[in-house]
Design a protein around this motif. Structure first.
Motif, PDB file in Angstrom:
ATOM      1  N   SER A 218     -60.550  -7.887  35.242  1.00 40.02           N
ATOM      2  CA  SER A 218     -59.101  -7.747  35.452  1.00 40.02           C
ATOM      3  C   SER A 218     -58.432  -9.102  35.508  1.00 40.02           C
ATOM      4  O   SER A 218     -57.383  -9.322  34.879  1.00 40.02           O
ATOM      5  CB  SER A 218     -58.831  -6.967  36.749  1.00 40.02           C
ATOM      6  OG  SER A 218     -59.356  -5.660  36.678  1.00 40.02           O
ATOM      7  N   TYR A 219     -59.033 -10.053  36.222  1.00 38.40           N
ATOM      8  CA  TYR A 219     -58.410 -11.362  36.372  1.00 38.40           C
ATOM      9  C   TYR A 219     -58.546 -12.213  35.107  1.00 38.40           C
ATOM     10  O   TYR A 219     -57.720 -13.092  34.868  1.00 38.40           O
ATOM     11  CB  TYR A 219     -58.972 -12.087  37.590  1.00 38.40           C
ATOM     12  CG  TYR A 219     -58.185 -11.752  38.835  1.00 38.40           C
ATOM     13  CD1 TYR A 219     -56.977 -12.381  39.099  1.00 38.40           C
ATOM     14  CD2 TYR A 219     -58.608 -10.751  39.694  1.00 38.40           C
ATOM     15  CE1 TYR A 219     -56.229 -12.046  40.211  1.00 38.40           C
ATOM     16  CE2 TYR A 219     -57.865 -10.406  40.803  1.00 38.40           C
ATOM     17  CZ  TYR A 219     -56.674 -11.060  41.064  1.00 38.40           C
ATOM     18  OH  TYR A 219     -55.915 -10.720  42.155  1.00 38.40           O
ATOM     19  N   VAL A 220     -59.555 -11.956  34.307  1.00 41.11           N
ATOM     20  CA  VAL A 220     -59.626 -12.631  33.010  1.00 41.11           C
ATOM     21  C   VAL A 220     -58.446 -12.205  32.145  1.00 41.11           C
ATOM     22  O   VAL A 220     -57.779 -13.042  31.507  1.00 41.11           O
ATOM     23  CB  VAL A 220     -60.963 -12.316  32.305  1.00 41.11           C
ATOM     24  CG1 VAL A 220     -60.926 -12.768  30.839  1.00 41.11           C
ATOM     25  CG2 VAL A 220     -62.119 -12.999  33.023  1.00 41.11           C
ATOM     26  N   ARG A 221     -58.153 -10.921  32.144  1.00 40.36           N
ATOM     27  CA  ARG A 221     -56.999 -10.422  31.389  1.00 40.36           C
ATOM     28  C   ARG A 221     -55.687 -10.920  31.996  1.00 40.36           C
ATOM     29  O   ARG A 221     -54.741 -11.227  31.276  1.00 40.36           O
ATOM     30  CB  ARG A 221     -57.025  -8.896  31.364  1.00 40.36           C
ATOM     31  CG  ARG A 221     -58.190  -8.294  30.576  1.00 40.36           C
ATOM     32  CD  ARG A 221     -58.041  -6.797  30.433  1.00 40.36           C
ATOM     33  NE  ARG A 221     -56.792  -6.453  29.761  1.00 40.36           N
ATOM     34  CZ  ARG A 221     -56.333  -5.201  29.645  1.00 40.36           C
ATOM     35  NH1 ARG A 221     -57.032  -4.187  30.169  1.00 40.36           N
ATOM     36  NH2 ARG A 221     -55.202  -4.962  29.024  1.00 40.36           N
ATOM     37  N   ILE A 222     -55.640 -10.984  33.326  1.00 42.93           N
ATOM     38  CA  ILE A 222     -54.427 -11.478  33.991  1.00 42.93           C
ATOM     39  C   ILE A 222     -54.164 -12.930  33.625  1.00 42.93           C
ATOM     40  O   ILE A 222     -53.037 -13.308  33.285  1.00 42.93           O
ATOM     41  CB  ILE A 222     -54.558 -11.307  35.520  1.00 42.93           C
ATOM     42  CG1 ILE A 222     -54.450  -9.824  35.890  1.00 42.93           C
ATOM     43  CG2 ILE A 222     -53.483 -12.109  36.248  1.00 42.93           C
ATOM     44  CD1 ILE A 222     -54.770  -9.531  37.336  1.00 42.93           C
ATOM     45  N   VAL A 223     -55.211 -13.762  33.695  1.00 42.77           N
ATOM     46  CA  VAL A 223     -55.051 -15.178  33.362  1.00 42.77           C
ATOM     47  C   VAL A 223     -54.642 -15.350  31.912  1.00 42.77           C
ATOM     48  O   VAL A 223     -53.777 -16.177  31.583  1.00 42.77           O
ATOM     49  CB  VAL A 223     -56.355 -15.949  33.661  1.00 42.77           C
ATOM     50  CG1 VAL A 223     -56.279 -17.378  33.119  1.00 42.77           C
ATOM     51  CG2 VAL A 223     -56.622 -15.986  35.161  1.00 42.77           C
ATOM     52  N   ALA A 224     -55.252 -14.552  31.020  1.00 44.72           N
ATOM     53  CA  ALA A 224     -54.893 -14.626  29.607  1.00 44.72           C
ATOM     54  C   ALA A 224     -53.421 -14.265  29.397  1.00 44.72           C
ATOM     55  O   ALA A 224     -52.732 -14.881  28.574  1.00 44.72           O
ATOM     56  CB  ALA A 224     -55.790 -13.689  28.797  1.00 44.72           C
ATOM     57  N   ALA A 225     -52.916 -13.285  30.161  1.00 42.84           N
ATOM     58  CA  ALA A 225     -51.508 -12.902  30.046  1.00 42.84           C
ATOM     59  C   ALA A 225     -50.597 -13.979  30.625  1.00 42.84           C
ATOM     60  O   ALA A 225     -49.529 -14.256  30.080  1.00 42.84           O
ATOM     61  CB  ALA A 225     -51.277 -11.567  30.752  1.00 42.84           C
ATOM     62  N   ILE A 226     -51.019 -14.601  31.714  1.00 41.11           N
ATOM     63  CA  ILE A 226     -50.199 -15.640  32.344  1.00 41.11           C
ATOM     64  C   ILE A 226     -50.086 -16.867  31.449  1.00 41.11           C
ATOM     65  O   ILE A 226     -49.018 -17.487  31.354  1.00 41.11           O
ATOM     66  CB  ILE A 226     -50.788 -16.012  33.727  1.00 41.11           C
ATOM     67  CG1 ILE A 226     -50.627 -14.844  34.708  1.00 41.11           C
ATOM     68  CG2 ILE A 226     -50.109 -17.263  34.292  1.00 41.11           C
ATOM     69  CD1 ILE A 226     -51.271 -15.080  36.051  1.00 41.11           C
ATOM     70  N   VAL A 227     -51.164 -17.206  30.783  1.00 37.22           N
ATOM     71  CA  VAL A 227     -51.156 -18.386  29.893  1.00 37.22           C
ATOM     72  C   VAL A 227     -50.129 -18.226  28.788  1.00 37.22           C
ATOM     73  O   VAL A 227     -49.512 -19.203  28.336  1.00 37.22           O
ATOM     74  CB  VAL A 227     -52.566 -18.622  29.313  1.00 37.22           C
ATOM     75  CG1 VAL A 227     -52.534 -19.662  28.205  1.00 37.22           C
ATOM     76  CG2 VAL A 227     -53.516 -19.061  30.419  1.00 37.22           C
ATOM     77  N   ARG A 228     -49.889 -16.986  28.369  1.00 41.81           N
ATOM     78  CA  ARG A 228     -48.937 -16.740  27.282  1.00 41.81           C
ATOM     79  C   ARG A 228     -47.485 -16.757  27.748  1.00 41.81           C
ATOM     80  O   ARG A 228     -46.576 -16.711  26.920  1.00 41.81           O
ATOM     81  CB  ARG A 228     -49.249 -15.394  26.613  1.00 41.81           C
ATOM     82  CG  ARG A 228     -50.582 -15.378  25.865  1.00 41.81           C
ATOM     83  CD  ARG A 228     -50.671 -14.172  24.945  1.00 41.81           C
ATOM     84  NE  ARG A 228     -50.670 -12.919  25.701  1.00 41.81           N
ATOM     85  CZ  ARG A 228     -51.780 -12.302  26.101  1.00 41.81           C
ATOM     86  NH1 ARG A 228     -52.971 -12.835  25.829  1.00 41.81           N
ATOM     87  NH2 ARG A 228     -51.714 -11.172  26.778  1.00 41.81           N
ATOM     88  N   ILE A 229     -47.256 -16.820  29.059  1.00 45.76           N
ATOM     89  CA  ILE A 229     -45.884 -16.891  29.568  1.00 45.76           C
ATOM     90  C   ILE A 229     -45.303 -18.257  29.219  1.00 45.76           C
ATOM     91  O   ILE A 229     -45.895 -19.293  29.534  1.00 45.76           O
ATOM     92  CB  ILE A 229     -45.853 -16.661  31.092  1.00 45.76           C
ATOM     93  CG1 ILE A 229     -46.361 -15.253  31.425  1.00 45.76           C
ATOM     94  CG2 ILE A 229     -44.440 -16.859  31.637  1.00 45.76           C
ATOM     95  CD1 ILE A 229     -46.451 -14.963  32.911  1.00 45.76           C
ATOM     96  N   PRO A 230     -44.138 -18.316  28.570  1.00 43.68           N
ATOM     97  CA  PRO A 230     -43.630 -19.604  28.077  1.00 43.68           C
ATOM     98  C   PRO A 230     -43.154 -20.552  29.185  1.00 43.68           C
ATOM     99  O   PRO A 230     -43.360 -21.760  29.093  1.00 43.68           O
ATOM    100  CB  PRO A 230     -42.464 -19.204  27.161  1.00 43.68           C
ATOM    101  CG  PRO A 230     -42.056 -17.839  27.632  1.00 43.68           C
ATOM    102  CD  PRO A 230     -43.290 -17.183  28.144  1.00 43.68           C
ATOM    103  N   SER A 231     -42.526 -20.056  30.220  1.00 43.65           N
ATOM    104  CA  SER A 231     -41.942 -20.938  31.230  1.00 43.65           C
ATOM    105  C   SER A 231     -42.944 -21.263  32.330  1.00 43.65           C
ATOM    106  O   SER A 231     -43.761 -20.423  32.720  1.00 43.65           O
ATOM    107  CB  SER A 231     -40.699 -20.286  31.847  1.00 43.65           C
ATOM    108  OG  SER A 231     -41.056 -19.118  32.560  1.00 43.65           O
ATOM    109  N   ALA A 232     -42.851 -22.498  32.833  1.00 43.03           N
ATOM    110  CA  ALA A 232     -43.744 -22.924  33.917  1.00 43.03           C
ATOM    111  C   ALA A 232     -43.445 -22.160  35.199  1.00 43.03           C
ATOM    112  O   ALA A 232     -44.360 -21.802  35.957  1.00 43.03           O
ATOM    113  CB  ALA A 232     -43.589 -24.425  34.151  1.00 43.03           C
ATOM    114  N   SER A 233     -42.163 -21.887  35.455  1.00 42.37           N
ATOM    115  CA  SER A 233     -41.798 -21.143  36.663  1.00 42.37           C
ATOM    116  C   SER A 233     -42.327 -19.715  36.612  1.00 42.37           C
ATOM    117  O   SER A 233     -42.759 -19.156  37.622  1.00 42.37           O
ATOM    118  CB  SER A 233     -40.280 -21.135  36.834  1.00 42.37           C
ATOM    119  OG  SER A 233     -39.656 -20.503  35.720  1.00 42.37           O
ATOM    120  N   GLY A 234     -42.304 -19.129  35.413  1.00 42.85           N
ATOM    121  CA  GLY A 234     -42.836 -17.779  35.253  1.00 42.85           C
ATOM    122  C   GLY A 234     -44.331 -17.732  35.493  1.00 42.85           C
ATOM    123  O   GLY A 234     -44.849 -16.800  36.109  1.00 42.85           O
TER     124      GLY A 234
END
Length: 314
Positions: A218-234
């Protein structure tokens, strides 16, 4: 070993405790009483904060309140009895009392494990599928997930308790632990414990291998999704919503497993007792601090709760 003179109808067991040295008992009593009081206050505060603040009536905090309540019950299963034993200098426990303690301990420790997995799933849906979050994690779904966790944990503890009730025990009734724990009790039995150990292996394997593996995925998928977020604040906001839960997962599993490597020179009874203290006493005490100190919503809810309780100046 043949039954007969070698077995007895168990009426009580003797709990050795954390230490057999009488001079250490007052210190142990003070330490564990303080830890238990902190555990009770911390987890009750989390439950009250979540229940009293409408801002926290969300799936994430619903699961957190249930997790805190489970931690409180887990600690209450073992510590109060140990404190009474130290204070009264009476370290015996009845056969029925021993089985009851094992039943509730396994129930709450299993519920902790399942709730950690449910909370990981909640974060997975929130970050990887935010547009469908309210639809997937509906109130009905949240209640169902907690209910299923209760049923699975109950099935695990009830199965072990029923299998234990059919065993006979040798003349040695000394349990080298501070509460009735499953493995030390199995070692005292003169009966065939094959069925007990099979259940322990398969159920234990699911809780110590399969569920942590699902949380990691679950956290591997979460981290992969977070990395794709463009903004640093996001990215930071997404990481912050998972930080408390990930810390709780690491504390629960790493603390217990790490004991066996850190204290590799200690005997197995000592390692079992230290591990049990870590995941049944220390972890429930620290979890409220993890969630309150790392979570702005919890801190704001506590501030609003205290402001309502504070007397208003004329």
């Amino acid at each position: 070993m043949k039954p007969g003179n070698h077995t007895f109808s168990a009426s009580e067991f003797l709990l050795v405790g954390l230490s057999e040295q009488q001079g250490q008992q007052p210190l142990l009593f003070s330490i564990f009483l303080s830890m238990y009081l902190v555990t009770v206050v911390g987890n009750v505060v989390i439950v009250v904060a979540v229940g009293s603040d409408p801002h926290l009536h969300t799936p994430m905090y619903f699961f957190l309140a249930n997790f805190s309540l489970t931690d409180l019950c887990l600690s209450s299963t073992t510590v109060p009895r140990m404190l009474v034993n130290i204070q009264t200098h009476r370290h015996t426990v009845t056969y029925a009392g021993c089985l009851s303690q094992i039943y509730f301990f396994l129930w709450f420790i299993g519920l902790d494990v399942f709730l950690l997995a449910v909370m990981a799933y909640d974060r997975l849906v929130a970050i990887c599928h935010p547009l469908h979050y309210t639809l997937v994690m509906s109130p009905r779904c949240c209640i169902l997930l907690v209910f299923m966790s209760l049923i699975l944990a109950h099935s695990y503890s009830l199965t072990h308790t029923i299998l234990l009730a059919r065993l006979s025990f040798c003349t040695d009734n000394v349990i080298h632990h501070f509460f009735c724990e499953l493995l030390p009790l199995l070692k005292l039995s003169c009966s065939d414990t094959y069925a007990n150990r099979c259940v322990l292996i398969y159920w234990g394997g699911a809780s110590t291998i399969l569920i942590p593996l699902l949380i990691i995925i679950s956290y591997v998928r979460i981290v992969a999704a977070i990395v794709r977020i463009p903004s640093a604040s996001g990215k930071w906001k997404a990481f912050s919503t998972c930080g408390s839960h990930l810390s709780a997962v690491c504390l629960f599993y790493v603390s217990a497993i790490g004991v066996y490597f850190i204290f590799s020179t200690a005997d197995s009874a000592s390692k079992n007792r230290i591990a049990a203290v870590m995941y049944s006493v220390v972890t429930p005490m620290l979890n409220p601090f993890i969630y309150s100190l790392r979570n702005k919503d919890i801190k704001n809810a506590l501030a609003r709760l205290l402001s309502r309780r504070a007397p208003q100046s004329p």
